[in-house]
Design a protein around this motif. Sequence first.
Motif, short mmCIF file in Angstrom:
data_model
loop_
_atom_site.label_atom_id
_atom_site.label_comp_id
_atom_site.label_asym_id
_atom_site.label_seq_id
_atom_site.Cartn_x
_atom_site.Cartn_y
_atom_site.Cartn_z
N LEU A 64 0.83 -1.19 0.00
CA LEU A 64 0.00 0.00 0.00
C LEU A 64 0.87 1.26 0.00
O LEU A 64 1.58 1.53 0.94
N SER A 65 0.87 2.00 -1.08
CA SER A 65 1.63 3.24 -1.18
C SER A 65 0.93 4.17 -2.15
O SER A 65 0.57 3.78 -3.26
N LEU A 66 0.75 5.42 -1.72
CA LEU A 66 0.10 6.40 -2.58
C LEU A 66 1.06 7.52 -2.96
O LEU A 66 0.64 8.52 -3.51
N GLN A 67 2.35 7.35 -2.69
CA GLN A 67 3.29 8.42 -2.97
C GLN A 67 3.41 8.70 -4.46
O GLN A 67 3.74 9.82 -4.86
N GLU A 68 3.18 7.69 -5.30
CA GLU A 68 3.26 7.88 -6.74
C GLU A 68 1.89 7.82 -7.40
O GLU A 68 1.79 7.73 -8.63
N ALA A 69 0.84 7.87 -6.61
CA ALA A 69 -0.51 7.84 -7.18
C ALA A 69 -0.74 9.09 -8.01
O ALA A 69 -0.35 10.19 -7.62
N PRO A 70 -1.35 8.95 -9.20
CA PRO A 70 -1.58 10.13 -10.05
C PRO A 70 -2.61 11.07 -9.44
O PRO A 70 -3.50 10.66 -8.70
N GLY A 71 -2.45 12.34 -9.73
CA GLY A 71 -3.37 13.33 -9.21
C GLY A 71 -3.34 14.58 -10.05
O GLY A 71 -2.65 14.66 -11.07
N GLY A 72 -4.09 15.58 -9.63
CA GLY A 72 -4.13 16.83 -10.38
C GLY A 72 -4.94 17.88 -9.66
O GLY A 72 -5.38 17.69 -8.52
N VAL A 73 -5.15 18.99 -10.35
CA VAL A 73 -5.88 20.14 -9.81
C VAL A 73 -6.77 20.70 -10.91
O VAL A 73 -6.37 20.75 -12.08
N PHE A 74 -7.98 21.09 -10.56
CA PHE A 74 -8.82 21.85 -11.49
C PHE A 74 -9.63 22.86 -10.71
O PHE A 74 -9.69 22.82 -9.47
N GLN A 75 -10.23 23.77 -11.42
CA GLN A 75 -10.93 24.89 -10.80
C GLN A 75 -12.43 24.78 -10.99
O GLN A 75 -12.91 24.35 -12.04
N LEU A 76 -13.17 25.15 -9.95
CA LEU A 76 -14.63 25.25 -10.03
C LEU A 76 -15.00 26.73 -10.10
O LEU A 76 -14.60 27.51 -9.23
#
Length: 204
Positions: free
Chosen positions: A92-104
Amino acid sequence: MVRAFLLLALGGPGPPGTHPPPGPPGTPPCRLLYARTFRNPPGNPPESPERQRLRRKEQLLAVGRQVASQCQLLQAASGRSPPPHPLPEGSLSLQEAPGGVFQLPPGDLFPQRTRVTWLSFLALAFALICDPEENLSLAEITLRRLAPRLMVALRVLGSGAEVLLRPDAADGLLDHLLPQGQMMFLNQGLLQALDRELGRKTSQ
């Protein structure tokens, strides 16, 4: 300040006898497993509390669909397959899990402009809805600290890799890591103490 936290199931079926909520055509399916708002959107005064609660859930689910779309686009762009589910023991590791940012934009859930920080892992997505001036680097760090502990507390990697919903456990973690929606700079000692407490609770 963090306005809300969302935990989503991406593209999977719901519990037996249920169906994913309908969305706009072409929208990836998702299911809102858990949500917590720290500053409630203003309601329409004539509405009953129950109607306000349902409307807020619909609004949060609409944000969840945007997160699901972002996950789908990122996965398609990377060309990578999702990791096996369930994961091997101890991986179990989320250090390399993909992610991002968007605006509302203003009016989408909150009257002011907000930003959403998210990450995905297995068939789940985690998201924080933040004020526009919030430190997004700290938001990402907070999300990566919160997500694995939440998965342990909810026993996501238990028998059959099913999510066992325990809102009390999720509430307790958020009270420690996001008290009243405020992100904290936590040192390693405090995180270890939290993990020990979490270990005691999940073993009970």
